[in-house]
Design an enzyme around this catalytic site. Sequence first.
Site, mmCIF file in Angstrom:
data_model
loop_
_atom_site.group_PDB
_atom_site.id
_atom_site.type_symbol
_atom_site.label_atom_id
_atom_site.label_comp_id
_atom_site.label_asym_id
_atom_site.label_seq_id
_atom_site.Cartn_x
_atom_site.Cartn_y
_atom_site.Cartn_z
ATOM 1 N N ASP A 143 0.850 -1.204 0.000
ATOM 2 C CA ASP A 143 0.000 0.000 0.000
ATOM 3 C C ASP A 143 0.888 1.258 0.000
ATOM 4 O O ASP A 143 1.817 1.338 -0.806
ATOM 5 C CB ASP A 143 -0.963 -0.061 1.208
ATOM 6 N N TYR A 203 -3.267 11.428 1.468
ATOM 7 C CA TYR A 203 -3.829 11.397 0.111
ATOM 8 C C TYR A 203 -3.847 12.793 -0.494
ATOM 9 O O TYR A 203 -3.470 12.987 -1.647
ATOM 10 C CB TYR A 203 -5.259 10.812 0.138
ATOM 11 N N HIS A 221 -4.642 -7.645 -0.030
ATOM 12 C CA HIS A 221 -3.977 -6.358 0.134
ATOM 13 C C HIS A 221 -3.148 -6.257 1.418
ATOM 14 O O HIS A 221 -2.110 -5.625 1.432
ATOM 15 C CB HIS A 221 -5.043 -5.267 0.105
#
Length: 459
Positions: free
Chosen positions: A224, A370, A427
């Site tokens: 990630d 982000y 993930h």
Amino acid sequence: MWKGAAVLILGLITVDWHFRYRQSIEIPKLDNDYWGPGKAVPDSKEIKPFEIDVAKEVIDDLNHRLDISRNFAKPLEGVGWTYGIQTPYLKTILNYWRNKYNWSERQALLNKYPQFITKIQGLDIHFYRIKPEIPKGRNMRILPLLIVHGWPGSVVEFQKIIPLLTRPQANRDFVFEVIAPSIPGFGYSSGASKPGLSAAHIAVVFKNLMSKLGIEEFYVQGGDWGSIITSILAQLYPKNVIGAHASICYVETSKSILKSLIGSYIPYLVIDSEYHSRMYPLSDHLTRLISESGYMHLQATKPDTVGVGLTDSPAGLAAYVLEKFSTWTNPNFTARDDGGLLQKFTVDELLDNLMIYWITSSITTSQRLYAETFNKAFRKLELNKIPVEVPAACAMFPNEIFYQPESLLSEHYTNIIQFTHLPRGGHFAAMEEPQLLADDIWSFARKVEQQIINKSRGK
Ligand SMILES: *[C@@H]1O[C@H](CO)[C@@H](O)[C@H](O)[C@H]1NC(C)=O
Ligand SMILES: *[C@@H]1O[C@H](CO)[C@@H](O)[C@H](O)[C@H]1NC(C)=O
Ligand SMILES: *[C@@H]1O[C@H](CO)[C@@H](O)[C@H](O)[C@H]1NC(C)=O
């Protein structure tokens, strides 16, 4: 057919243009910016041992909030988790959190490995540092390994893999020393007080952390955000990164985009037929990406707004975070009323991860990553055009959210020496399949070390 030929010709033109263009890209020099509050002050040299120690009032307050959680909207009939988390199942998790989860026991487990906090560029950086225990009489090289978690994870992801990396193996003459920091803004690493702390700037912070620990050459590993940050570390500091192992390898250049499109028409140019369905039809994969990435748009634009509800309500935080642990682990889990959450994780470890966000009130600062990375300033660094030239490994877990084949990735990672298709896992690989991931890291390091030995012999 004509459409195919047109795509091909367009592709060749772009490839040519791309190669000319790339010549001019240089590795950006990022400053040692100061991210703390107010005016810059020099970092203290101190590296303080640290233990998680949560005040009783914090737990009492959490319990109170869990006690007064409201009745949630009833899910639609027969939709599983496709509209988001199923609230009746959420209630059972909240009930466990309130009545069965034993924080003092879990806190002791999280404190099992040595932790530290030190100032880097005005930020408090929290990290685990686990040195291997080498049996007397055995001569082993110790390879420092920086492992970096992602969102919505934390250092909790690494609790099971740490001993698998730091315990010497019978047939190996090396072993890892693991350094696992919390990303700034996550858990006990403080968030920036100033805007602009992107994944690239975090790579600088982590390089400085390693230097402060006296480690100038090291391996990196990540999933990630950890994959993004560690691959930037390899780009910015190729002399310091011995090898880069990632569970998400990613290339985004005009050439790779074109090749992906060409593969829609002539798949064998791009991808082995065995893995064809991991990438094509593109429209199916884009649809999944879009349905799984609404959170990303929100956090890349207004992280502080969405953070309020999640900081104030443990139910809100649990719903938002646990949904990811379901669908990113296996897309089929959305069909189940329990989201398949406990198929691969225990409720205790899922709650440990939530607790790290809860007790440090760090969900908002974690989400800002982000906004700080998906923006113009970051794109201007043009890191997508700078290759990762150090030895690299891509560990492809079958349920990872997206996939690119080696034929595309080798444009960006120019020295891939290991490319593995793992038999299972999604993930959150370190937490879900720690043994598979650890074995892949060992095997990668053995190859890199062998290359280094061969090279030194050749001289
Ligand atoms: C939690 O665990 C600790 C340590 O094992 C134990 O002493 C304590 O009684 C437990 N608390 C509850 C509420 O079960
Ligand atoms: C999801 O379910 C389909 C249909 O049963 C199956 O073919 C596929 O292998 C499953 N995928 C995963 C990742 O388990
Ligand atoms: C290193 O050299 C050995 C012996 O010459 C060879 O078998 C091996 O493939 C080489 N390994 C690497 C990674 O270059």
